[in-house]
Motif scaffolding. Structure first.
Motif, PDB file in Angstrom:
ATOM      1  N   ALA A  64       0.874  -1.123   0.062  1.00 21.18           N
ATOM      2  CA  ALA A  64      -0.157   0.063  -0.036  1.00 21.18           C
ATOM      3  C   ALA A  64       0.633   1.332   0.014  1.00 21.18           C
ATOM      4  CB  ALA A  64      -1.145   0.162   1.070  1.00 21.18           C
ATOM      5  N   GLY A  65       2.137   0.997  -0.323  1.00 19.39           N
ATOM      6  CA  GLY A  65       3.020   2.255  -0.422  1.00 19.39           C
ATOM      7  C   GLY A  65       4.070   2.297   0.493  1.00 19.39           C
ATOM      8  N   ALA A  66       5.064   3.355   0.491  1.00 17.51           N
ATOM      9  CA  ALA A  66       6.011   3.807   1.439  1.00 17.51           C
ATOM     10  C   ALA A  66       5.086   3.849   2.816  1.00 17.51           C
ATOM     11  CB  ALA A  66       6.432   5.111   0.998  1.00 17.51           C
ATOM     12  N   SER A  87      17.668   3.732  -2.480  1.00 20.97           N
ATOM     13  CA  SER A  87      18.120   2.545  -2.632  1.00 20.97           C
ATOM     14  C   SER A  87      17.126   1.686  -3.141  1.00 20.97           C
ATOM     15  CB  SER A  87      18.677   2.075  -1.239  1.00 20.97           C
ATOM     16  OG  SER A  87      17.813   2.124  -0.380  1.00 20.97           O
ATOM     17  N   TRP A  88      15.981   2.037  -2.974  1.00 23.90           N
ATOM     18  CA  TRP A  88      14.976   1.264  -3.530  1.00 23.90           C
ATOM     19  C   TRP A  88      15.220   0.486  -5.007  1.00 23.90           C
ATOM     20  CZ3 TRP A  88       9.109   2.368  -2.409  1.00 23.90           C
ATOM     21  CH2 TRP A  88       9.015   2.718  -1.148  1.00 23.90           C
ATOM     22  N   GLY A  89      15.968   1.504  -5.764  1.00 26.46           N
ATOM     23  CA  GLY A  89      16.174   1.175  -7.260  1.00 26.46           C
ATOM     24  C   GLY A  89      17.130  -0.004  -7.083  1.00 26.46           C
ATOM     25  N   PRO A 131      -1.368   7.549  -5.397  1.00 24.62           N
ATOM     26  CA  PRO A 131      -2.319   8.408  -4.349  1.00 24.62           C
ATOM     27  C   PRO A 131      -1.791   9.094  -3.756  1.00 24.62           C
ATOM     28  CG  PRO A 131      -1.916   6.166  -3.451  1.00 24.62           C
ATOM     29  CD  PRO A 131      -1.216   6.158  -4.544  1.00 24.62           C
ATOM     30  N   GLU A 132      -0.160   9.541  -4.034  1.00 29.42           N
ATOM     31  CA  GLU A 132       0.493  10.672  -3.168  1.00 29.42           C
ATOM     32  C   GLU A 132      -0.153  12.089  -3.128  1.00 29.42           C
ATOM     33  OE1 GLU A 132       1.730   8.422  -5.383  1.00 29.42           O
ATOM     34  OE2 GLU A 132       3.607   7.384  -4.651  1.00 29.42           O
ATOM     35  N   ILE A 133      -0.680  12.255  -4.001  1.00 28.20           N
ATOM     36  CA  ILE A 133      -1.166  13.585  -4.400  1.00 28.20           C
ATOM     37  C   ILE A 133      -2.121  14.046  -3.110  1.00 28.20           C
ATOM     38  CG2 ILE A 133      -3.231  13.202  -5.866  1.00 28.20           C
ATOM     39  CD1 ILE A 133      -0.941  16.092  -6.598  1.00 28.20           C
ATOM     40  N   ASP A 164      -6.652   8.581  -8.470  1.00 29.94           N
ATOM     41  CA  ASP A 164      -7.334   7.601  -8.606  1.00 29.94           C
ATOM     42  C   ASP A 164      -6.791   6.189  -8.770  1.00 29.94           C
ATOM     43  OD1 ASP A 164      -9.573   9.350  -8.652  1.00 29.94           O
ATOM     44  OD2 ASP A 164     -10.014   9.102 -10.850  1.00 29.94           O
ATOM     45  N   MET A 165      -7.453   5.094  -8.532  1.00 33.44           N
ATOM     46  CA  MET A 165      -6.958   3.961  -8.783  1.00 33.44           C
ATOM     47  C   MET A 165      -7.393   3.339 -10.009  1.00 33.44           C
ATOM     48  SD  MET A 165      -7.266   1.803  -5.069  1.00 33.44           S
ATOM     49  CE  MET A 165      -7.338   2.886  -3.572  1.00 33.44           C
ATOM     50  N   ILE A 166      -6.662   2.409 -10.953  1.00 33.36           N
ATOM     51  CA  ILE A 166      -7.147   1.607 -11.908  1.00 33.36           C
ATOM     52  C   ILE A 166      -7.175   0.054 -11.606  1.00 33.36           C
ATOM     53  CG2 ILE A 166      -6.766   3.292 -13.538  1.00 33.36           C
ATOM     54  CD1 ILE A 166      -4.084   1.671 -14.338  1.00 33.36           C
TER      55      ILE A 166
HETATM   56  N1  CAA Z   1       1.747   3.299   5.294  1.00 34.94           N
HETATM   57  C1  CAA Z   1       1.678   2.835   6.622  1.00 34.94           C
HETATM   58  N2  CAA Z   1       0.501   2.449   7.088  1.00 34.94           N
HETATM   59  C2  CAA Z   1      -0.385   1.791   6.312  1.00 34.94           C
HETATM   60  C3  CAA Z   1      -0.301   2.487   4.755  1.00 34.94           C
HETATM   61  C4  CAA Z   1       0.862   3.115   4.190  1.00 34.94           C
HETATM   62  N3  CAA Z   1       1.082   3.370   3.038  1.00 34.94           N
HETATM   63  N4  CAA Z   1      -1.365   1.845   4.078  1.00 34.94           N
HETATM   64  C5  CAA Z   1      -2.007   1.287   5.008  1.00 34.94           C
HETATM   65  N5  CAA Z   1      -1.580   1.280   6.330  1.00 34.94           N
HETATM   66  C6  CAA Z   1      -1.910   0.551   7.732  1.00 34.94           C
HETATM   67  C7  CAA Z   1      -3.105   1.407   7.971  1.00 34.94           C
HETATM   68  O1  CAA Z   1      -2.908   2.795   8.395  1.00 34.94           O
HETATM   69  C8  CAA Z   1      -3.856   0.547   8.946  1.00 34.94           C
HETATM   70  O2  CAA Z   1      -3.174   0.468  10.021  1.00 34.94           O
HETATM   71  P1  CAA Z   1      -4.065   0.667  11.534  1.00 34.94           P
HETATM   72  O3  CAA Z   1      -4.785  -0.796  11.557  1.00 34.94           O
HETATM   73  O4  CAA Z   1      -2.962   0.667  12.595  1.00 34.94           O
HETATM   74  O5  CAA Z   1      -4.927   1.747  11.344  1.00 34.94           O
HETATM   75  C9  CAA Z   1      -3.627  -0.700   8.312  1.00 34.94           C
HETATM   76  O6  CAA Z   1      -2.622  -0.498   7.233  1.00 34.94           O
HETATM   77  C10 CAA Z   1      -4.813  -1.192   7.449  1.00 34.94           C
HETATM   78  O7  CAA Z   1      -5.176  -0.377   6.546  1.00 34.94           O
HETATM   79  P2  CAA Z   1      -6.596   0.355   6.266  1.00 34.94           P
HETATM   80  O8  CAA Z   1      -7.518   0.286   7.606  1.00 34.94           O
HETATM   81  O9  CAA Z   1      -6.437   1.803   5.806  1.00 34.94           O
HETATM   82  O10 CAA Z   1      -7.028  -0.562   5.242  1.00 34.94           O
HETATM   83  P3  CAA Z   1      -8.304  -0.534   4.038  1.00 34.94           P
HETATM   84  O11 CAA Z   1      -8.743  -1.611   3.717  1.00 34.94           O
HETATM   85  O12 CAA Z   1      -9.531   0.576   4.920  1.00 34.94           O
HETATM   86  O13 CAA Z   1      -7.814   0.688   2.969  1.00 34.94           O
HETATM   87  C11 CAA Z   1      -6.088   1.351   1.381  1.00 34.94           C
HETATM   88  C12 CAA Z   1      -6.829   0.022   2.163  1.00 34.94           C
HETATM   89  C13 CAA Z   1      -7.320   2.122   0.637  1.00 34.94           C
HETATM   90  C14 CAA Z   1      -4.867   0.658   0.899  1.00 34.94           C
HETATM   91  C15 CAA Z   1      -5.598   2.527   2.463  1.00 34.94           C
HETATM   92  O14 CAA Z   1      -4.698   1.862   3.461  1.00 34.94           O
HETATM   93  C16 CAA Z   1      -4.625   3.684   1.974  1.00 34.94           C
HETATM   94  O15 CAA Z   1      -5.220   4.396   1.539  1.00 34.94           O
HETATM   95  N6  CAA Z   1      -3.292   3.313   2.166  1.00 34.94           N
HETATM   96  C17 CAA Z   1      -2.358   4.473   1.853  1.00 34.94           C
HETATM   97  C18 CAA Z   1      -2.253   4.506   0.378  1.00 34.94           C
HETATM   98  C19 CAA Z   1      -1.231   5.424   0.103  1.00 34.94           C
HETATM   99  O16 CAA Z   1      -1.333   6.560   0.122  1.00 34.94           O
HETATM  100  N7  CAA Z   1       0.049   5.135  -0.435  1.00 34.94           N
HETATM  101  C20 CAA Z   1       1.097   5.804  -0.926  1.00 34.94           C
HETATM  102  C21 CAA Z   1       2.141   6.350   0.056  1.00 34.94           C
HETATM  103  S1  CAA Z   1       3.367   7.535  -0.324  1.00 34.94           S
HETATM  104  C22 CAA Z   1       4.339   6.794  -1.107  1.00 34.94           C
HETATM  105  O17 CAA Z   1       4.341   5.786  -1.465  1.00 34.94           O
HETATM  106  C23 CAA Z   1       5.549   7.624  -1.640  1.00 34.94           C
HETATM  107  C24 CAA Z   1       6.378   6.995  -2.782  1.00 34.94           C
HETATM  108  O18 CAA Z   1       6.243   7.468  -3.781  1.00 34.94           O
HETATM  109  C25 CAA Z   1       7.370   6.043  -2.505  1.00 34.94           C
END
Ligand code: CAA
Length: 258
Positions: A64-66, A87-89, A131-133, A164-166
């Protein structure tokens, strides 16, 4: 099979499997997790018994991301000084083919990690997005660069600017994903593809991967020249002789991996 803090590794025949295993955080890619992934991939890359690697997550999430909780309070100077995500690369420097087998969410860094692999095979419930935005930031592990090469400018902009997701089928139509299979058949299918690749000559497979990847870095003329050099180099291998002799004599080849 080996269980570390954030991942599990396993070997099936000649295929090394890395499974992200941080279920409580939907495999959010914390620093420790990425270190384990890179170390496991490097160790499979060095292992003569391994010919292909599969990177996968769980049914609910590839990743679900970083890790947002880890990032939330970091300052500019922290992320700048650490070159966060650089270092991910390392996974892109693996010489053997790496298949991302994606079920569930591949968001942000999860989508970026999948794109660092050589191809993505997705379960039909998979979802991709940047979804970073929505968090007030932008993709930081290649999303703005690799997505545009995978799906073109308009679709990349759409994902990056809307968040948005696809779904898997859309991702396949867009060219992000090589193949969509029923979610419960994902590993089976990924293993079929990995085993097929593993049945060919490993050095030739490495050259093919290197040639395709060079196209991201070079002009067409340079890339064609690079491909040519590698193509000619295959004629210095026993396996090119074996593969062509087997065809001419209507028999199955036995590759010797040299
Ligand atoms: N980082 C840390 N924790 C995360 C996480 C993330 N990216 N994604 C989910 N989690 C955690 C949640 O906080 C939750 O923890 P708690 O039980 O302690 O509250 C647990 O995982 C379960 O998640 P949800 O309750 O949110 O699960 P859901 O099924 O309701 O939703 C989801 C799923 C839509 C994927 C939602 O978790 C979500 O939107 N996650 C974040 C997605 C996101 O924004 N990713 C981008 C991160 S930024 C990035 O990646 C930068 C980059 O370029 C490298």
């Amino acid at each position: 099979a080996k269980s570390l803090e954030f991942i599990k590794t396993n070997v099936e025949g000649k295929v090394g499997i890395i499974q992200l295993n941080r279920p409580k955080a939907l495999n959010a890619l914390c620093d420790g997790l990425m270190q384990e992934v890179n170390a496991a991939a490097q160790s499979f890359d060095k292992d003569d018994n391994i010919a292909a690697i599969i990177l996968t997550g769980s049914e609910k999430a590839f990743a679900a991301g970083a890790d947002i909780k880890e990032m939330a309070t970091r300052e500019f100077i922290d992320v700048y000084n650490q070159s966060m995500f650089s270092s991910w690369g390392d996974i892109t420097k693996i010489k053997k083919p790496v298949i991302a087998a994606v079920n569930g969410f591949a968001l942000g860094g999860g989508c970026e990690l999948a794109m660092m692999c050589d191809m993505i095979i997705a379960g039909d419930k998979a979802k991709f997005g940047q979804p970073e935005i929505k968090l007030g930031t932008i993709p930081g592990a290649g999303g703005t660069q690799r997505l545009i090469r995978a799906i073109g400018k308009s679709k990349a902009m759409h994902l990056v600017l809307t968040g948005d997701m696809i779904d898997a089928h859309q991702a396949e139509r867009d060219g992000l994903v090589a193949k969509v299979v029923p979610a419960d058949k994902l590993m089976e299918e990924a293993l079929i593809v990995a085993n097929k690749i593993a049945s060919y000559s490993l050095p030739i497979t490495r050259m093919a991967k290197e040639a395709v990847n060079s196209s991201f870095e070079m002009s067409l003329q340079e890339g064609l020249k690079y491909e040519g050099r590698l193509f000619y180099a295959t004629f210095a291998t026993a396996d090119q002789k074996e593969g062509m002799d087997a065809f001419v004599n209507k028999r199955a080849p036995t590759f010797k991996h040299h």
